[in-house]
Design an enzyme around this catalytic site. Structure first.
Site, PDB file in Angstrom:
ATOM      1  N   ASP A   1      -6.706  -2.316   3.479  1.00  0.00           N
ATOM      2  CA  ASP A   1      -5.681  -3.276   3.067  1.00  0.00           C
ATOM      3  C   ASP A   1      -5.959  -4.678   3.600  1.00  0.00           C
ATOM      4  O   ASP A   1      -5.223  -5.610   3.299  1.00  0.00           O
ATOM      5  CB  ASP A   1      -4.307  -2.831   3.562  1.00  0.00           C
ATOM      6  CG  ASP A   1      -3.940  -1.465   3.048  1.00  0.00           C
ATOM      7  OD1 ASP A   1      -4.150  -1.230   1.857  1.00  0.00           O
ATOM      8  OD2 ASP A   1      -3.454  -0.635   3.834  1.00  0.00           O
TER       9      ASP A   1
ATOM     10  N   ASP B   1      -1.507  -0.658   6.008  1.00  0.00           N
ATOM     11  CA  ASP B   1      -1.767  -0.158   7.350  1.00  0.00           C
ATOM     12  C   ASP B   1      -3.228   0.103   7.635  1.00  0.00           C
ATOM     13  O   ASP B   1      -3.612   0.288   8.768  1.00  0.00           O
ATOM     14  CB  ASP B   1      -0.998   1.144   7.582  1.00  0.00           C
ATOM     15  CG  ASP B   1      -1.622   2.297   6.821  1.00  0.00           C
ATOM     16  OD1 ASP B   1      -2.030   2.056   5.673  1.00  0.00           O
ATOM     17  OD2 ASP B   1      -1.704   3.396   7.356  1.00  0.00           O
TER      18      ASP B   1
ATOM     19  N   ASP C   1       0.877  -1.159   0.000  1.00  0.00           N
ATOM     20  CA  ASP C   1       0.000   0.000   0.000  1.00  0.00           C
ATOM     21  C   ASP C   1       0.919   1.214   0.000  1.00  0.00           C
ATOM     22  O   ASP C   1       2.108   1.097   0.272  1.00  0.00           O
ATOM     23  CB  ASP C   1      -0.830  -0.081   1.281  1.00  0.00           C
ATOM     24  CG  ASP C   1      -1.671   1.141   1.485  1.00  0.00           C
ATOM     25  OD1 ASP C   1      -2.245   1.610   0.510  1.00  0.00           O
ATOM     26  OD2 ASP C   1      -1.743   1.618   2.627  1.00  0.00           O
TER      27      ASP C   1
END
Lengths: 1171, 338
Positions: A871, A867, A426
């Site tokens: 995700d 995080d 990410d």
């Protein structure tokens, strides 16, 4: 009764939401009907009616087992493993006559192994239990009658209790909000533990209960709640409240969920609706998908291979045994008469030879069971516990600022960390800090803000000094001085033209005024005034928002209070030049979501003017601007926005619109109706209505916030790339931003050729404008396919030239098509040909899809790191999910396998810990097979010479203790401690990591090689021992060596051989390893002595074997020395040749380092000599 | 923001910082041997230096031992007997004379062995067919579990029970030199621990070979098992189908070319399963009986290691590694990995 309730209920609804009543009725489930049977008698948890309902207590159990279920459940868990099940069967058979050894000796190792695994489970569960107890013993104030509230433990709460929760306390159960310290019964709730969102959510109690807001007021309180049964829907609730004869509908707005936290509110009163396992959060908790490492899956295959070997050996043995047994009795004459074949048992009966062979098959299955390493699973588990402890305790992965060490949440994937082929990352919060800083803005076509972003610096580096922007140059010194940390968090803006109220002298102060007003008004933040200093900080939904309100504050528009209906701003009055407090009526908030990509508020200014303030992504905002050419700076703003995007900044377009009363009234009615509608199309309805008002906007300008890269991210990515790990960044950013971030974190390099797949091409846009959905999708698919094919050709052509590197950049829309079944393979092929891949504008679902595609397409290990709650899908889909325990709550961490605090720790986690763990586990498994094959095959060879009768070579207890005592400790020590090279070298030579990616340490050649080593060692041990010992006298006293002596001697050789083999395959010895190896060998002798002193009925052939027979005989010592050394020679020679001619990378590195060291020494010496 | 503020203040009080220890940081002092050529060569050299002298010593020990092996199973069947099995199974005196010539001086003690080939004393049915309780304890005479079918004889227990005892070897040898009988002592031919702990001093044979099918030798019912050393030796089952067991000891010195006359009682049936019977006279050395295998093996491996050490030295001298040449890396040679 029920019918009455329903009718009255219906009336309530139609009164409130008359305009959409039909719709609501259709959807609204019947309270009291099936699925909606719950009745809560508030304040009377112990009343007779309430007791009948029998709701669970508020104790929440997260443990896997209870005292009662522990034994059966954990036993079942253990025996689900094939190998363990096999041993269970052989262990059970051992109590029958089939057994070649005594039953107890067979049961002991199984009990030890299963016991150890169960103890481990037990300890883990115990920890969970302790946590449970801690949580369930938290204190909460509960009403006990007459308006008195006393503290009680959470677990004692019952449905119907009235509780009082104070600020920053967690809710102990699902509560119905009755009242709060605020008059309108609102309260703020943080739901981080539920959904990972850090923003505060507003809850509001019913008006009728809001008056019960003091302890005393509950003297008279009496109410009944009828509502839905427990379910897992966090955002819905259906029920009614019966209070003083009236009935009032309840919704999720009145429900306070367990595990969320009361914020910004001094206290609330609530009634307990759901307790314990009925609460929504517990109903919602699902077990995370259990992951197994590929190494272990391969290990299972090896175990199956061993089963195959065992079965075939047993089959061959049985056939021979059958033939020879049948042979013993021919027409009534006995051949081997000493076996009494004429009067035999079923197991040896020549008359029923096939049956005897079948029994024998079972017997030898038990005997050859020693091929299967019984203690392998448990040893691996022990080792992994240590490994995760090492990860958790690593001081180099501890993040001081947030006080967060690394946390390996699942221990069973540690070796997988050493095999990662692709990292899917990410961006926001993972590569970047997720701390937004307001750095630039463009107002009325003029750009403000002098800060230089990291991306700009990277770009400047890229372009070389001559092209460096003068702007960047001139403010470099300023930037550097402030670089350490901006004085104000979230604000890194410097421009004297608009700071300190100077903006009034700019060309368009009116626009700037509106711009800043918008920043101060258009958000969902909540101010938090520090009572001591009077300083205001903000609780915001996202870091971006925080940056905006802080920027507004710093630029003179201090947002200082929010109520349900107003926003107060202390702002500079351009006319008087003084700070005055203005109160704006907040009429509506049109919330942000990922499809709308914008947010608006409608406020009434003090002078009564209605304005809509809107901020949003450029893609949605520009098309909603008014076409009337009033203020002509759209092009300039666009240019600025592009510039900002190039600089890696997140941009938002700010615009406003004045509304007239009539239009607003019309809108408000429809909007409220839509908002109160409940149903699947509610969101569409809202969307549709908001579209009508968010149009013809007047542009104000654009903001740019920077999300700073985390420390060390570029270096870390560089290292990981050097280690041959492919890195994919999957982000929601714009293409340009993503590319620039890519450059900033060195994911993209200047020499790389970029292949961009995007649907932002003119012809596609043309078709999109036409608006035929079918056309669009067909044209888009074609375009994507075309681009992929073209890209692949480029990659394919340059295959000859390995120097050439490619980067693939895909946008979200194209990704939708590229992930389609028809293009997936092609796309994957292209993506694998590129060194870096960036997917931008992708949704959470796409993240997970991409991860799955890579995982299934490459069949290599994928690691996802992220995080945020968005995700989670990706983390669970990937082979390993790494959660960054950062700003965005704990959702990602909760679903991750390992949690770290900073992206850059990934380097150490993979290159050091991952590498070691992989190396340790794979070596360990190979070694396990080796040691068991030696043992099992030596049994086979001996049994062959007992005419396949199933007689083991060794004493029963020697047999059974082999796996547990005489061979396991050194292997575990290897698994825990072995290091090929030091961490420093691991990081210096990242290529070393490829050992794991290519799985060189656990390739079939290596596994089979170790197995071969086992077979050959067993053959050597058997033949050397028998040839040397038989048939002559064994000592000077003329005794010959019987079964007892041969067995003990062979066993001694085996113990020496495996432990020495371990010793020469270690590349790292510390004291503990020494103790394990030499201690095990010493323990074997010790065991022989002690066991030899037992009653001969127990010790049978081992009685005084060592003291009386072996120790005094030089032949024993010479033979064991010879056999154990000789069995090592093939391996030693092989590895010496390999190290010389085909060294492993770590060997090459070590040699290189030692050579460098020697050279340096020599130089030093010669220099000293010279001087 | 407030959030982080509170958390940083808690840091000071209760930090989660891992405590440093060499163990948890995996920095325990350790030695890290590298497989350098020097190391390899010295390891091989060391092995050969240790092994070759041991090999020589072992070989000398084996060569010192004088051994006479005489196979007599077929020779001891009268030439006119066609059915060897039938001959051996008919009761009666089946004596046979053999002469042995001493090849070299044999110093006392000289051990007399019988050697049986193709006799599976290690067969599982056979090995298990005994009862250790019964053998050592007179009170446990009735424990005959596992002894089937040699557990009861007409309803009374057999002591010692089981197939092993039942099939006791019963060929007899009497040796004489120049018509003077050589005394073959049966004392101390078994392991001491067997005599003292496994076979009871007050356990006497009962019902042994007294009915039904007769297997091997008989036992004097008036001598306790602990003194029946033939039985004790026999009961320590052999490891392999070809085995030797002590028959007795002689405390005389035999000179080279001495002729020894052996009068055999050929009673034991190995004919039905084509087993061989051998009489062995042997002295012992410190290493035991005559077997060159260990010595030769030591020499071979020692020599091999010496050769390997030389080979590695040559390779090391001829082809020293270039510094910093990663093309040697094993996986770089293997293009198939991507």
């Amino acid at each position: 009764m029920m019918a009455r309730v329903r009718r009255r209920d219906g009336i309530e609804f139609s009164k409130l939401y008359s305009f959409v009543c039909c719709k609501v009725d259709k959807w609204r489930p019947e309270v009291g009907g099936p699925g909606f049977t719950r009745v809560v008698y508030c304040k009377e948890p112990e009343g007779s009616e309430a007791m009948m309902n029998n709701y669970p207590n508020n104790y929440v159990r997260t443990t896997k087992y209870t005292l009662v279920t522990f034994l059966p459940k954990s036993l079942f868990e253990q025996f689900r493993r094939v190998a363990n099940f096999f041993f269970l069967i052989t262990g059970t058979l051992a109590w029958t006559k089939f057994a070649p050894y005594t039953a107890v000796s067979a049961a002991i190792p199984l009990i030890v192994v299963i016991g150890a695994a169960m103890i481990k489970e037990g300890i883990e569960d115990c920890q969970r239990y302790r946590q449970d107890v801690e949580i369930n013993s938290r204190k909460v104030q509960v009403h006990v009658g007459n308006g008195n509230f006393v503290y009680t433990k959470w677990k004692n709460l019952k449905v119907g209790d009235v509780v009082k929760i104070k600020k920053d306390e967690f809710f102990p159960a699902d509560l119905l909000l009755l009242s709060s310290c605020y008059e309108d019964a609102i309260c703020y709730v943080e739901t981080m533990n539920l959904d990972g969102e850090t923003n505060l959510k507003l809850k509001q109690g019913l008006e009728v209960t809001s008056e019960f807001n003091s302890d005393d007021s509950f003297k008279q309180f009496r109410a009944i709640v009828r509502c839905e049964d427990p379910n897992a829907h966090l955002y819905s609730f259906v029920g009614t409240l019966e209070l003083e004869g009236g009935q009032y509908p309840l919704s999720a707005k009145q429900i306070l969920l367990r595990d969320s936290k009361l914020r910004n509110t001094d206290y609330v009163f609530g009634a307990v609706i759901f307790t314990g396992h009925d609460t929504k959060v517990v109903q919602n908790s699902t077990a995370p998908p259990s992951k197994r490492s590929s190494l272990e899956r391969k290990m299972d295959r090896i175990i199956y291979l061993l089963f195959l070997i065992v079965f075939s050996m047993a089959a061959i043995g049985s056939i021979f045994f059958g033939i020879w047994t049948k042979d013993d009795l021919e027409n009534g004459t006995m051949k081997r008469w000493y076996l009494r074949p004429d009067n035999s048992t079923i197991y040896f009966d020549p008359k029923r030879a096939p049956l005897a062979a079948l029994c024998h098959f079972l017997t030898t299955l038990m005997l050859y069971g020693y091929f299967i390493p019984i203690s392998l699973y448990v040893s691996i588990e022990i080792v992994k516990v240590f490994q995760s402890m090492f990860i958790n305790q690593d001081i180099h992965m501890y993040y001081e600022d947030a006080d967060r060490p690394a946390n390996a949440r699942t221990s069973n994937l540690s070796e997988e960390l050493g095999q990662v082929d692709t990292i899917l990352s990410d961006k926001t919060g993972t590569l970047t800090c997720n701390i937004m800083e307001f750095v630039k803005c463009s107002i009325a076509g003029r750009a403000y803000g002098h800060g230089v972003t990291e991306v700009e610096r990277a770009m400047a580096r890229r372009k070389g000094p001559p092209v460096q922007q003068t702007k960047a140059n001139s403010y470099d010194h300023l930037d550097n001085s402030g670089e350490a940390k901006p004085v104000i968090k979230g604000f890194n803006f410097y421009d004297e033209r608009i700071m300190n109220g100077n903006w009034v002298h700019e060309p368009r102060p009116d626009v700037i005024h509106l711009f800043l007003q918008l920043l101060a008004l258009c958000h969902t933040a909540v101010p938090d005034v520090d009572e001591n200093t009077g300083k205001i900080s903000y609780e915001t939904e996202s870091p971006d928002e925080s940056a905006f309100v802080v920027a507004a504050r710093e630029l003179g528009f201090e947002f200082c209070q929010r109520t349900q209906t107003t926003i107060s701003v202390r702002e500079l009055d351009p006319l008087s030049g003084e700070k005055i407090r203005r109160v704006y009526q907040l009429l509506n908030i049109l919330e942000f979501n990922s499809t709308r990509k914008r947010m608006s508020v409608i406020v009434r200014q003090e002078d009564g003017k209605l304005i809509l303030l809107s901020k949003g992504a450029d893609s949605v905002m520009f098309e909603r601007l008014t076409k009337k050419k009033g203020w002509d700076f759209e092009d300039a703003t666009k240019a600025h926005v592009n510039e900002y995007a190039d600089a890696g900044l997140r941009t938002l377009i700010l615009a406003y619109r004045e509304l007239d009363e009539e239009e607003y009234k019309n809108f408000n009615q429809r909007f409220n109706a839509a908002k109160n509608a409940i149903g699947a199309d509610r969101d569409d309805l809202i969307e549709e209505i908001t579209e009508t008002i968010e149009k013809d906007l007047v542009l104000l300008g654009a903001t740019a916030v920077e999300d700073k890269l985390q420390n060390g991210v570029p270096e870390c990515i560089d290292k990981l790339a050097q280690a041959g790990i492919k890195i994919w960044v999957i982000t929601g950013d714009k293409l340009e931003t993503a590319i620039n971030i890519g450059f900033a974190c060195r994911l993209l390099r200047q020499k790389m050729k970029q292949i961009i797949i995007s649907l932002e091409t003119p012809d596609i846009q043309e078709i999109e404008k036409a608006g035929d959905k079918l056309d669009i999708s067909r044209a888009s698919a074609n375009s994507v396919l075309h681009q992929i094919t073209q890209g692949w050709q480029m990659v394919d052509v340059s295959k000859e030239n390995p120097e050439e590197e490619f980067a693939l950049i895909v946008d979200g829309k194209s990704l939708t098509y590229a992930l389609g079944a028809d293009m997936k393979d092609m796309f994957l092929k292209l993506a694998l040909g590129c060194s870096s891949v960036i997917c931008c504008r992708s949704s959470p679902k796409q993240k997970a899809l991409v991860t799955r595609m890579v995982k299934l397409g490459t069949r290599k290990t994928t690691l996802a790191i992220g995080d945020g709650a968005n995700d989670v899908g990706m983390l669970q889909e990937a082979d390993i999910g790494i959660g960054i325990s950062g700003v965005e709550g704990m959702q990602a961490v909760m679903s991750s396998d390992v949690a770290i605090a900073q992206f850059c720790y990934l380097e150490r986690l993979l290159l050091v810990h991952g590498h070691w763990c992989y190396r340790r586990i794979s070596t360990m498994i190979c070694y396990f097979f080796y040691k068991n094959i030696i043992f099992g095959f030596s049994l086979f060879l001996y049994e062959m010479n007992t005419s396949f009768s199933g007689q083991p070579a060794y004493n029963d207890w020697f047999l059974s203790l082999y796996n547990v005592f005489f061979s396991s400790l050194p292997v575990i020590a290897l698994g825990v401690f072995d290091q090929d090279v030091s961490p420093k070298i691991c990081l210096k030579y990242p290529m070393l990591y490829q050992e794991g990616v290519q799985n060189v340490l656990f390739s079939w050649t290596r596994i089979l090689g170790w197995m071969f080593n086992g077979f050959s060692s067993a053959i050597m041990i058997y033949f050397l021992s028998t040839k040397a010992l038989e048939p002559q006298a064994f000592n000077a006293q003329g005794h010959t060596a019987g079964r007892d002596i041969l067995g003990a001697t062979m066993y001694t050789s085996v113990v020496w051989a495996i432990n020495l083999q371990m010793a020469i395959s270690f590349s790292y010895y510390n004291a503990i390893q020494h103790i394990c190896i030499w201690g095990t060998i010493a323990f074997w002798y010790f065991f022989m002595v002690v066991y030899g002193f037992l009653n001969p009925v127990r010790s049978t052939t081992a009685y005084k074997i060592f003291i009386e027979s072996l120790a005094p005989s030089p032949a024993f010592w010479l033979l064991t020395l010879f056999v154990s050394i000789t069995t090592l020679i093939p391996y030693f020679t092989f590895s010496a040749i390999k190290a010389k001619f085909f060294p492993m990378y770590h060997q090459w590195i070590l040699r290189q380092i030692s050579k460098e060291g020697r050279l340096a020494n020599k130089e030093n010496r010669s220099r000293d000599h010279g001087s | 923001m407030e959030n982080t503020d509170t958390s940083t203040s808690t840091v000071r009080r209760n930090s989660k910082r891992p405590r440093y220890s060499k163990f948890t940081q995996q920095e325990l002092p350790a030695c890290k041997p590298i497989l350098t050529p020097r190391w390899v060569i010295s390891a091989f050299m060391l092995i050969s230096i240790v092994f070759i002298p041991i090999g020589v010593a072992a070989l000398f020990a084996s060569r010192d031992v004088v051994e006479i092996v005489d196979r007599y199973d077929s020779e001891c069947i009268p030439a006119n007997e066609t059915d060897k099995v039938k001959y051996i199974q008919t009761p009666g005196e089946k004596s046979c004379n053999r002469t042995l010539t001493v090849p070299k001086r044999m110093k006392p003690p000289i051990f007399v062995y019988y050697q049986l080939d193709n006799f599976y004393q290690n067969h599982r049915r056979y090995v298990k067919s005994r009862n250790d309780q019964q053998l050592r304890d007179s009170k446990e005479a009735n424990s005959v579990s596992g002894c089937k079918p040699e557990d009861f004889n007409n309803g009374s227990v057999i002591v010692p029970c089981g197939l092993i005892a039942w099939s006791l070897f019963n060929d007899t040898y009497s040796l004489s030199r120049n018509n003077i009988t050589l005394n073959v002592s049966k004392k101390d031919i078994s392991w001491k621990s067997d005599r003292e702990h496994k076979f009871g001093k007050d356990v006497y044979p009962k019902n042994f070979q007294s009915g039904g099918l007769i297997g091997g030798g008989i036992l004097d019912p008036n001598i306790p098992l602990s003194e029946q050393e033939d039985l004790i030796v026999w009961m320590r089952t052999a490891a392999l189908p070809n085995f030797r067991k002590l028959y007795g000891k002689m405390e005389v010195e035999l000179q080279e070319n001495d002729v020894i006359d052996v009068t055999l009682g050929n009673n034991y049936n190995t004919y039905s399963f084509n087993g061989k019977k051998k009489l062995v006279l042997s002295t012992t050395s410190w290493l035991g009986g005559k077997n060159d295998f260990l010595g030769i093996a030591y020499l071979t491996v020692g020599g091999l290691c010496f050769f390997l050490a030389m080979a590695f030295t040559v390779v090391y001298l001829v082809k020293p590694r270039q510094l910093g040449d990663p093309s040697y890396l094993s996986w770089n040679r293997n293009p198939g990995w991507r």
